[in-house]
Design an enzyme around this catalytic site. Sequence first.
Site, PDB file in Angstrom:
ATOM      1  CE  LYS A  15      -1.898  -1.075   4.527  1.00  0.00           C
ATOM      2  NZ  LYS A  15      -1.159  -2.114   4.755  1.00  0.00           N
ATOM      3  NE  ARG A  90      -4.614  -1.298  10.501  1.00  0.00           N
ATOM      4  CZ  ARG A  90      -2.938  -0.231   9.543  1.00  0.00           C
ATOM      5  NH1 ARG A  90      -2.759   0.779   8.870  1.00  0.00           N
ATOM      6  NH2 ARG A  90      -1.773  -1.614   9.203  1.00  0.00           N
ATOM      7  NE  ARG A 125       7.303  -2.352   5.930  1.00  0.00           N
ATOM      8  CZ  ARG A 125       6.152  -2.652   6.004  1.00  0.00           C
ATOM      9  NH1 ARG A 125       5.574  -1.825   5.245  1.00  0.00           N
ATOM     10  NH2 ARG A 125       5.070  -3.058   7.001  1.00  0.00           N
ATOM     11  NE  ARG A 159       6.447  -0.614  10.226  1.00  0.00           N
ATOM     12  CZ  ARG A 159       5.093  -0.779   9.662  1.00  0.00           C
ATOM     13  NH1 ARG A 159       4.860   0.012   8.136  1.00  0.00           N
ATOM     14  NH2 ARG A 159       3.867  -0.993  10.453  1.00  0.00           N
ATOM     15  NE  ARG A 170       2.584  -4.442  11.304  1.00  0.00           N
ATOM     16  CZ  ARG A 170       3.337  -4.539  10.338  1.00  0.00           C
ATOM     17  NH1 ARG A 170       4.284  -5.262  10.787  1.00  0.00           N
ATOM     18  NH2 ARG A 170       3.353  -4.251   9.228  1.00  0.00           N
TER      19      ARG A 170
HETATM   20  P1  ADP Z   1       2.044  -1.866   3.457  1.00  0.00           P
HETATM   21  O1  ADP Z   1       2.494  -0.151   3.151  1.00  0.00           O
HETATM   22  O2  ADP Z   1       1.003  -2.269   2.535  1.00  0.00           O
HETATM   23  O3  ADP Z   1       2.518  -2.862   4.150  1.00  0.00           O
HETATM   24  P2  ADP Z   1       4.667  -1.326   1.368  1.00  0.00           P
HETATM   25  O4  ADP Z   1       4.542  -1.085   0.986  1.00  0.00           O
HETATM   26  O5  ADP Z   1       5.603  -0.459   3.087  1.00  0.00           O
HETATM   27  O6  ADP Z   1       2.891  -2.475   2.129  1.00  0.00           O
HETATM   28  O7  ADP Z   1       5.422  -3.163   0.640  1.00  0.00           O
HETATM   29  C1  ADP Z   1       6.083  -4.403   1.908  1.00  0.00           C
HETATM   30  C2  ADP Z   1       7.421  -4.466   1.254  1.00  0.00           C
HETATM   31  O8  ADP Z   1       7.491  -4.312   0.313  1.00  0.00           O
HETATM   32  C3  ADP Z   1       8.438  -3.674   1.532  1.00  0.00           C
HETATM   33  O9  ADP Z   1       9.154  -3.886   1.714  1.00  0.00           O
HETATM   34  C4  ADP Z   1       8.786  -2.981   0.072  1.00  0.00           C
HETATM   35  O10 ADP Z   1      10.227  -2.514  -0.353  1.00  0.00           O
HETATM   36  C5  ADP Z   1       7.705  -4.422  -0.802  1.00  0.00           C
HETATM   37  N1  ADP Z   1       7.418  -4.196  -1.962  1.00  0.00           N
HETATM   38  C6  ADP Z   1       6.190  -3.751  -2.350  1.00  0.00           C
HETATM   39  N2  ADP Z   1       5.589  -3.448  -3.274  1.00  0.00           N
HETATM   40  C7  ADP Z   1       6.659  -5.311  -3.498  1.00  0.00           C
HETATM   41  C8  ADP Z   1       6.560  -5.521  -5.259  1.00  0.00           C
HETATM   42  N3  ADP Z   1       4.820  -5.266  -5.838  1.00  0.00           N
HETATM   43  N4  ADP Z   1       6.838  -6.766  -5.218  1.00  0.00           N
HETATM   44  C9  ADP Z   1       8.061  -6.581  -4.467  1.00  0.00           C
HETATM   45  N5  ADP Z   1       7.817  -5.828  -3.187  1.00  0.00           N
HETATM   46  C10 ADP Z   1       7.434  -5.133  -2.835  1.00  0.00           C
HETATM   47  P1  AMP Z   2       0.887   0.769   8.932  1.00  0.00           P
HETATM   48  O1  AMP Z   2       1.842   1.645   9.129  1.00  0.00           O
HETATM   49  O2  AMP Z   2      -0.565   0.875   8.034  1.00  0.00           O
HETATM   50  O3  AMP Z   2       1.559  -0.819   9.038  1.00  0.00           O
HETATM   51  O4  AMP Z   2       0.741   0.889  11.035  1.00  0.00           O
HETATM   52  C1  AMP Z   2       1.650   0.288  11.457  1.00  0.00           C
HETATM   53  C2  AMP Z   2       0.958   0.145  12.628  1.00  0.00           C
HETATM   54  O5  AMP Z   2       0.866   1.423  13.884  1.00  0.00           O
HETATM   55  C3  AMP Z   2      -0.476  -1.082  12.848  1.00  0.00           C
HETATM   56  O6  AMP Z   2      -0.137  -2.173  13.585  1.00  0.00           O
HETATM   57  C4  AMP Z   2      -0.860   0.052  14.449  1.00  0.00           C
HETATM   58  O7  AMP Z   2      -0.627  -0.443  15.247  1.00  0.00           O
HETATM   59  C5  AMP Z   2      -0.759   1.925  13.637  1.00  0.00           C
HETATM   60  N1  AMP Z   2      -2.042   2.133  12.667  1.00  0.00           N
HETATM   61  C6  AMP Z   2      -2.067   2.656  11.727  1.00  0.00           C
HETATM   62  N2  AMP Z   2      -2.878   2.858  11.237  1.00  0.00           N
HETATM   63  C7  AMP Z   2      -3.813   2.670  12.281  1.00  0.00           C
HETATM   64  C8  AMP Z   2      -5.490   3.055  11.522  1.00  0.00           C
HETATM   65  N3  AMP Z   2      -5.626   4.041  10.867  1.00  0.00           N
HETATM   66  N4  AMP Z   2      -6.110   2.454  13.351  1.00  0.00           N
HETATM   67  C9  AMP Z   2      -5.263   1.768  14.131  1.00  0.00           C
HETATM   68  N5  AMP Z   2      -4.620   1.442  14.855  1.00  0.00           N
HETATM   69  C10 AMP Z   2      -3.151   2.539  13.188  1.00  0.00           C
END
Ligand code: ADP
Ligand code: AMP
Length: 216
Positions: A15, A90, A125, A159, A170
């Site tokens: 995302k 969420r 990541r 992270r 999660r």
């Molecule tokens: P989210 O925001 O949904 O938690 P991220 O955008 O941070 O996910 O992506 C999670 C991990 O997967 C990151 O390390 C990112 O670089 C990797 N990633 C994202 N999209 C792709 C893809 N299409 N193919 C391979 N790796 C990806």
């Molecule tokens: P993310 O960066 O989106 O993976 O979010 C990391 C963490 O932040 C999540 O596991 C939750 O603990 C918190 N968080 C982020 N967005 C929300 C939301 N909309 N509602 C509740 N918790 C959130």
Amino acid sequence: MLTRLMMLGPPGAGKGTQAQLLSNKLGIPQISTGDMLRAAKAAGTELGKKAAEYMSRGDLVPDEVVVGIVKDRLAEDDTADGFILDGFPRTLVQAEALADAQVSLDAVIDVVVPEELLIERITGRMSCASCKQVYHKTFNPPETEGVCDKCGHTEFNVRADDTREVVVSRLGSYRAKTEPLRTYYADQGLLKEVDGVGEVDEVQARVLALLSEGKG
Ligand code: ADP
Ligand code: AMP
């Protein structure tokens, strides 16, 4: 083009990666609640300290905390031509709070990725310590090893909640509390499913194709 957008999908689906690209392409801000909460934690604010307890366990932060910060952010001028909500809403309570605040969405992009791949994506990541650009150690590394493509910085962060143990929690929060939003938005005709498997650029092309199709 649809510009009032929300990215839906489990943790690790991509995302944030897709939202960053869309934000650059469309010139509208990415509003990531996860990034805002991590910034509050880094700044040592009361809100940040409270949120960090939930985040470290992989639990969702209480609705009223998150709804407050998103409402404040959406009131800023740069959202006038659109925005990309990333990681919010969420829960159904959050989605209803958004609707009650008269914030309408043009489309909800649901990024679909199988669970095994989510875990691989999350546990590899990393992000630039300076500009926060997101990478993956093997799937999506910087072009020159150890150097951020975007800003040239050479330090990266992992992270604290991107461990296997916290990921399981999660994913549990996602299935129990966030996945019901698929039906909620499908019932409103807003849900657009995108296959999130494939190269980052391929997924982005799928997202852009959906957005140019228009509403519905
Ligand atoms: P989210 O925001 O949904 O938690 P991220 O955008 O941070 O996910 O992506 C999670 C991990 O997967 C990151 O390390 C990112 O670089 C990797 N990633 C994202 N999209 C792709 C893809 N299409 N193919 C391979 N790796 C990806
Ligand atoms: P993310 O960066 O989106 O993976 O979010 C990391 C963490 O932040 C999540 O596991 C939750 O603990 C918190 N968080 C982020 N967005 C929300 C939301 N909309 N509602 C509740 N918790 C959130």
